[in-house]
Scaffold this active site. Structure first.
Site, short mmCIF file in Angstrom:
data_model
loop_
_atom_site.label_atom_id
_atom_site.label_comp_id
_atom_site.label_asym_id
_atom_site.label_seq_id
_atom_site.Cartn_x
_atom_site.Cartn_y
_atom_site.Cartn_z
N ARG A 94 0.80 -1.15 0.07
CA ARG A 94 0.04 -0.06 0.01
C ARG A 94 1.07 1.19 -0.02
NH1 ARG A 94 -4.88 -0.78 4.20
NH2 ARG A 94 -5.47 1.19 3.29
N ASP A 285 -16.10 4.58 1.95
CA ASP A 285 -16.19 3.28 2.91
C ASP A 285 -17.67 2.84 2.70
OD1 ASP A 285 -13.42 3.00 3.48
OD2 ASP A 285 -14.03 4.11 5.47
#
Length: 413
Positions: A94, A285
């Site tokens: 990441r 999200d």
């Protein structure tokens, strides 16, 4: 194996907000005299943050906690000492270069022991001069929040210019709102944020329940006729951006009634929309929750603003396409930022196995689909929910679901 009850009436105590807990811990640590933080989240992400701040260890493993990686990188850059911060194999893939480059330009000492631009990081912590920096706001709002929170303790403060499309703006509002509660002022002018050198003033602080966790109960309410769910502590005035799901779920048949001690969700009517088109730039999200809900209700959708989903715990766009195919839905992706479904169906599996890809939100967004699967659903690696909502499966049982979770096993999707 998860089987749903015939009806759904429940009273649920949601976990404390992970987003608020993690920010409050950093702000308190930056204060000369830290105060108690009440109702701190007990999730993995917050435990990682709490341990790193209190233990003083020089070698920190954040596991899969992306928030902790970003916030601690900025915090440790300004704290005297030599630090190493790493995580899971997924975390090592990441990117963190944008944040690290910004900190380097502000006087930090950061190197990459393994792969350039990715964890692990070696940090030579020292007081930061601060100054002026330009940051791409289209990748992760957590980079911006990390810099803003440490800005007041930089010798010259911070002048932060943002380029590109700034995503997840409500999370920035949350950060700035919490900084204000801890005695720090942030000035915003257009796409420039200015933080003068200041001192934090820690105050006794209570963390509110998590609206992201609430979203899964909204999904369940939408999928169960006659559902009534009481969620303690939720407030209409919350700083959390995911509170914006209230009007979205009204279109999906769920009414919210706020009371002094929380909120009551009721499935009052069939969905009022035949198709849902949303720009989720400010609340990425919620993509998994809304995608699963619409797919289960048979409502075609077009969700844009999802460019950050590819660098989350997993590539969430690819994961959603793969897993919802098992439920008979052919989703398509465009340009790494759009997910849509035109209603096209394929053969659904009788009792699908949901792979979670080490992603808590994949587990919690898809488990409620047991409400529309007569054969129930199976969840691989159910323990992944500990990242943000450790007692999720216990709460499902309290709501009448039959939940049998087996031993942990590898889940590579």
């Amino acid at each position: 194996m998860i089987h749903a009850p015939a009806g759904l009436k429940a009273a649920i105590a949601l976990p404390a907000s992970k987003s608020i807990s993690n920010r409050a811990l950093i702000l308190s640590a930056l204060s000369p005299y830290p105060q108690e933080i009440r109702n701190l989240s007990d999730c993995d992400d917050t435990e990682v943050m709490r341990h790193a701040l209190r233990s003083g260890t020089a070698d920190i493993n954040v596991g899969a906690a992306g928030t902790a990686m970003r916030f601690l990188t900025a915090y440790l850059a300004g704290k005297a000492g030599t630090w190493t911060i790493t995580g899971t194999e997924r975390m090592k893939n990441r990117p963190v270069k944008i944040l690290a480059d910004a900190l380097l330009s502000l006087g930090a000492g950061i190197t990459y022991p393994e792969k350039e631009g990715f964890p692990p990081l070696r940090i030579e912590g020292r007081p930061l001069p601060g100054g002026e920096v330009t940051l791409d706001g289209s990748v992760s709002s957590q980079y911006i929040s990390a810099l803003l929170m440490v800005a007041p303790v930089m010798r010259n403060g911070l002048r932060l210019h943002l380029t590109g499309e700034v995503i997840s703006k409500p999370y920035l509002r949350l950060t700035v709102g919490l900084m204000k509660q801890f005695g720090v002022k942030v000035e915003e002018s257009g796409r420039t944020w200015t933080v003068a050198p200041q001192s934090y003033t820690a105050v006794p602080f209570t963390v509110e329940p998590d609206w992201s966790a609430a979203s899964y109960w909204y999904e369940m309410a939408a999928l169960c006729e006659g559902a009534e769910i009481r969620l303690a502590g939720l407030s209409r005035e919350s700083l959390q951006g995911d509170a914006a799901i209230v009007p979205l779920f009204e279109r999906l048949g769920v009414e919210t009634r706020f009371l002094p001690d929380g909120a009551v969700l009721k499935r009052t009517a069939p969905p009022s929309c035949n198709r849902l088109e949303l720009d989720l730039t400010d609340m990425p999200d919620m993509a998994q929750t809304l995608t699963a809900t619409c797919a289960a209700l048979g409502i075609p959708f077009h969700f844009s603003g999802l460019q950050s989903l590819k660098i989350k715990e997993t590539d969430r766009l690819a994961a959603l396409r793969t897993e919802l195919h098992k439920f008979g839905c052919q989703l398509t992706e465009q340009d790494g930022r759009i997910l849509e479904w035109n209603g096209e169906r394929c053969t659904a599996e009788d009792a699908p196995v949901i792979h979670t890809y080490e992603d808590h939100r994949m587990a919690m967004a898809l488990a409620p689909l047991a409400l529309v699967c007569p054969g129930g659903v199976r969840v691989a690696c159910p323990e992944v929910v500990s990242k943000s909502y450790p007692h999720f499966w216990d709460d499902l049982r309290r709501a009448g679901f039959s939940v049998a979770t087996g031993p942990a096993k590898t889940d590579n999707g």
